[in-house]
Design an enzyme around this catalytic site. Structure first.
Site, PDB file in Angstrom:
ATOM      1  N   GLU A 139      -5.012   2.567  10.258  1.00  0.00           N
ATOM      2  CA  GLU A 139      -4.031   1.978  11.161  1.00  0.00           C
ATOM      3  C   GLU A 139      -4.458   0.563  11.599  1.00  0.00           C
ATOM      4  OE1 GLU A 139      -1.408   3.701  11.142  1.00  0.00           O
ATOM      5  OE2 GLU A 139      -0.204   2.685  12.653  1.00  0.00           O
ATOM      6  N   HIS A 188       3.761  -3.518   7.706  1.00  0.00           N
ATOM      7  CA  HIS A 188       2.857  -2.464   8.178  1.00  0.00           C
ATOM      8  C   HIS A 188       2.409  -1.567   7.008  1.00  0.00           C
ATOM      9  CE1 HIS A 188       1.529   0.576  11.265  1.00  0.00           C
ATOM     10  NE2 HIS A 188       1.742   1.400  10.264  1.00  0.00           N
ATOM     11  N   GLU A 189       3.373  -1.074   6.248  1.00  0.00           N
ATOM     12  CA  GLU A 189       3.022  -0.189   5.127  1.00  0.00           C
ATOM     13  C   GLU A 189       2.206  -0.938   4.075  1.00  0.00           C
ATOM     14  OE1 GLU A 189       3.320   2.991   5.483  1.00  0.00           O
ATOM     15  OE2 GLU A 189       4.534   2.790   7.291  1.00  0.00           O
ATOM     16  N   HIS A 226      -1.334  -0.834   4.954  1.00  0.00           N
ATOM     17  CA  HIS A 226      -1.933   0.438   4.530  1.00  0.00           C
ATOM     18  C   HIS A 226      -2.228   0.391   3.026  1.00  0.00           C
ATOM     19  CE1 HIS A 226      -1.685   2.803   8.151  1.00  0.00           C
ATOM     20  NE2 HIS A 226      -0.376   2.712   8.266  1.00  0.00           N
TER      21      HIS A 226
HETATM   22 ZN    ZN Z   1       0.687   3.251  10.015  1.00  0.00          ZN
END
Ligand code: ZN
Length: 505
Positions: free
Chosen positions: A298, A268-269, A272
Site C-alpha cells: 500500500e 494507485h493500482e 501496486h
Molecule cells: Zn491498494
C-alpha cells in the site's frame, strides 16, 4: 542438505505455479467471464484452492525444514547455506507454520461462517440493519480469537492477527504510530474545515470513459508501466493481480461524472503493479518474488497516487496534456484551481472515498474498535454506538445510519480482522521512504515537473521492489531509512502540503 534444499525449492515452485493459475482464473472472473460461467468457475476455484491447501500443508515441507535446520528459534536455517536460500527458508518456514498451527476444522469453520456472513452483511447493509449481521460477526470475532490462540502471541490476541498481514509489527507499535497520527490529523482537519470550501465541480463535468482511458495510458507510460508485461482492463472493483513475474495486470472503473475515480484509481493500482513487476528477476518463480507485507504494498500504491499523482509538480507537466484530451471540460480552468480541486479535504463517512488527510482517521477508527473486540473490552452489540463515538472524535461527524457506519466495509464479513491497519501504515512507510529517496534523487520535484518519472521508479525498483520477501517489512524499513517505522514524515508532508492548499496559518 543440498538434496533437501533442492526438493524444497521444487515444492515452492509448484506452489507459485498454482498461485499464478488461481490468480489468472480470478482475473478472468472479474474481467471477461460471461455471467453463466459462474457455476463452473466456482468449482474450478474450489479445486485449485484445495490443491493449494494440500501443497501448503504437505508434511514433507516440515521434514525438509527440519533437515535444513529451520525452527522457530532459528527461522533462517543452517548457517552454511547461502544467504538468499536462508531467506527463502525463513519465508517458507513462516508460511508453513502459520498454515499448520491453525487446525483444519477451524479453517473449515471460518470458511463456512464467512461465506454465510458475507451475504448476510450485504443484506444488512442494504437494509441498514446491524441486528441481522450481529450474530455472524460475533462468530467471526470468536473464530479470530481462536485463530490468534492457535497462532500464539505475546501481548494481545490482536498481535497474532496483525502479524498475518504485517509480519513482525505489533499492536503496540501500530498504536504508537496511530496515536501520533491522530494527534496531528484531528486538529489539521479542524483547521481545514474552518477555511472556505474548495470548488471541485470541474471534476464532475462529464468525462467520456474512452478519453479517460486514453489519458490514463499516457500516465502509465510515463510511470514506465510495461505493457508487454501487464495490462489495463475494466472491472467493477479495481484491483491488481500478479499472475507471474512478467505478467501483472491492473483494472479500473470509469465514472464519467467523477474523473478522479478512474484517474487516481489507475495510478494507485499501477503503483501496486510496479512493485510486483520490480522483484529481483532471480527470485521469479519462488516465494521471494512476493510482497513483503500489505503495508509495504500500500505504501507504493499510495505514493504514486497521492505523493506523485496529486502533486503540483506532476500536474505542471500533465495538466496541459489532460487539457488536450478534454478541451471543452477544462476550458478556462487554470492549473491552480485544478490542483486544489483534486486535493479537496472533507470529512465524509465512507473510507474508500476519503481524501489523503482524513483517510488514515478512518483506519484508526477501525483499529481502535478491532483491538477492543479482541481484548474483550467491547461487545459486538456495542459496536454501532462505539463506531458513532469514534467517528465523532476522529472525523467530527456522526453517520446517520449503520449503512454508512459500522456496516460499510466488507472486510469483517470475510473474517478479516487485523487487516485495516495496513492501509494507513502504507501512508506512513511511503513518506518515510520518500525522505530517503530525496537524498538519492535530490531534484525529485524538478524531474516530476518534467514528466520524467524514471529516476523515481528506478530508485523504488532498487530499494523497495527488488527485495520482495527476502526482507521483512521491519528490515526493509531499517535498510532504506535507518530507523523503524515512524509517522513523522507523513505528518510533516500533510502539514506542509495542506497549509499551502488551504492557506492555513
Ligand atoms: Zn491498494
Amino acid at each position: 542438505m543440498e538434496q533437501a534444499l533442492k526438493r524444497l525449492k521444487e515444492l515452492d515452485a509448484e506452489m507459485q505455479t498454482i498461485k499464478g493459475i488461481n490468480a489468472l482464473i480470478e482475473w478472468d472472473h472479474h474481467v471477461y467471464m460471461p455471467e453463466r460461467g459462474v457455476q463452473a468457475r466456482s468449482e474450478q476455484n474450489a479445486f485449485v484452492a484445495s490443491l493449494a491447501h494440500q501443497k501448503q500443508t504437505n508434511p514433507e515441507i516440515g521434514d525438509l525444514l527440519d533437515k535444513l535446520g529451520a525452527s522457530d528459534e532459528n527461522p533462517l536455517g543452517n548457517e552454511s547455506l547461502a544467504d538468499t536460500d536462508r531467506r527463502l527458508i525463513r519465508v517458507i518456514h513462516r508460511d508453513f507454520h502459520q498454515q499448520t498451527k491453525i487446525p483444519a476444522e477451524l479453517v473449515e469453520e471460518t470458511a463456512r461462517v464467512t461465506s454465510v456472513a458475507q451475504s448476510v452483511w450485504a443484506e444488512a447493509r442494504s437494509k441498514s440493519d446491524f441486528s441481522l449481521f450481529k450474530p455472524h460477526l460475533e462468530k467471526i470475532v470468536d473464530l479470530n480469537l481462536r485463530t490468534a490462540e492457535a497462532l500464539g502471541y505475546d501481548q494481545t490476541p490482536y498481535d497474532a492477527l496483525i502479524d498475518l498481514y504485517e509480519p513482525g509489527i505489533t499492536t503496540a507499535q501500530v498504536a504508537k504510530v496511530f496515536r501520533e497520527l491522530r494527534e496531528a490529523l484531528v486538529p489539521l482537519v479542524r483547521e481545514i474545515k474552518a477555511r472556505p470550501k474548495i470548488d471541485n465541480s470541474v471534476l464532475r463535468k462529464g468525462y467520456p470513459a474512452a478519453k479517460q482511458e486514453e489519458f490514463s495510458r499516457k500516465v502509465l507510460e510515463a510511470m514506465h508501466f510495461d505493457f508487454k508485461r501487464g495490462r489495463l482492463d475494466v472491472s467493477v472493483h479495481p484491483f491488481t493481480v500478479p499472475i507471474a513475474g512478467d505478467d501483472v495486470r491492473i483494472t479500473t472503473r470509469y465514472e464519467e461524472d467523477w474523473m478522479p475515480s478512474a484517474l487516481f484509481g489507475t495510478i494507485h493500482e499501477a503503483g501496486h503493479a510496479l512493485y510486483e513487476l520490480g522483484f529481483n528477476r532471480e527470485f521469479f518463480g519462488t516465494r521471494l518474488a512476493d510482497a513483503t507485507s500489505l503495508g509495504i504494498h500500500e505504501s507504493m500504491s499510495r505514493f504514486w497516487e497521492n505523493v506523485v499523482g496529486r502533486s503540483r509538480a506532476f500536474w505542471s507537466h500533465f495538466y496541459p496534456v489532460l487539457k488536450e484530451v478534454f478541451p471543452d471540460q477544462l476550458s478556462g480552468v487554470d492549473l491552480e484551481p485544478f490542483y486544489k480541486a483534486i486535493n479537496t479535504v472533507e470529512p465524509t463517512h465512507i473510507r474508500v472515498e476519503a481524501d489523503e488527510v482524513t483517510y488514515s482517521l478512518h483506519v484508526i477508527l477501525r483499529f481502535e474498535l478491532e483491538r477492543m473486540l479482541m481484548d474483550k473490552n467491547l461487545k459486538v452489540s456495542e459496536l454501532p454506538e462505539a463506531w458513532r463515538e469514534q467517528s465523532k472524535d476522529l472525523l467530527g461527524i456522526v453517520p446517520e445510519s449503520d449503512r454508512d457506519g459500522v456496516l460499510q466495509d466488507i472486510h469483517w464479513s470475510g473474517g478479516m480482522l487485523g487487516y485495516f491497519p495496513t492501509y494507513a501504515l502504507g501512508n506512513v512507510y511511503g513518506l518515510q521512504f520518500v525522505s530517503a529517496m530525496r537524498k538519492a534523487v535530490p531534484d525529485m520535484d524538478t524531474t516530476i515537473r518534467h514528466g520524467e518519472l524514471l529516476p523515481i521508479k528506478k530508485w523504488l525498483d532498487e530499494n523497495v521492489h527488488a527485495p520482495g520477501q527476502s526482507k521483512t517489512p521491519v528490515e526493509l524499513c531499517m535498510d532504506i531509512t535507518g530507523e523503524p517505522m515512524t509517522a513523522k514524515y507523513f505528518i510533516e508532508y500533510l502539514r506542509t502540503k495542506y497549509t499551502d492548499v488551504y492557506d492555513l496559518k
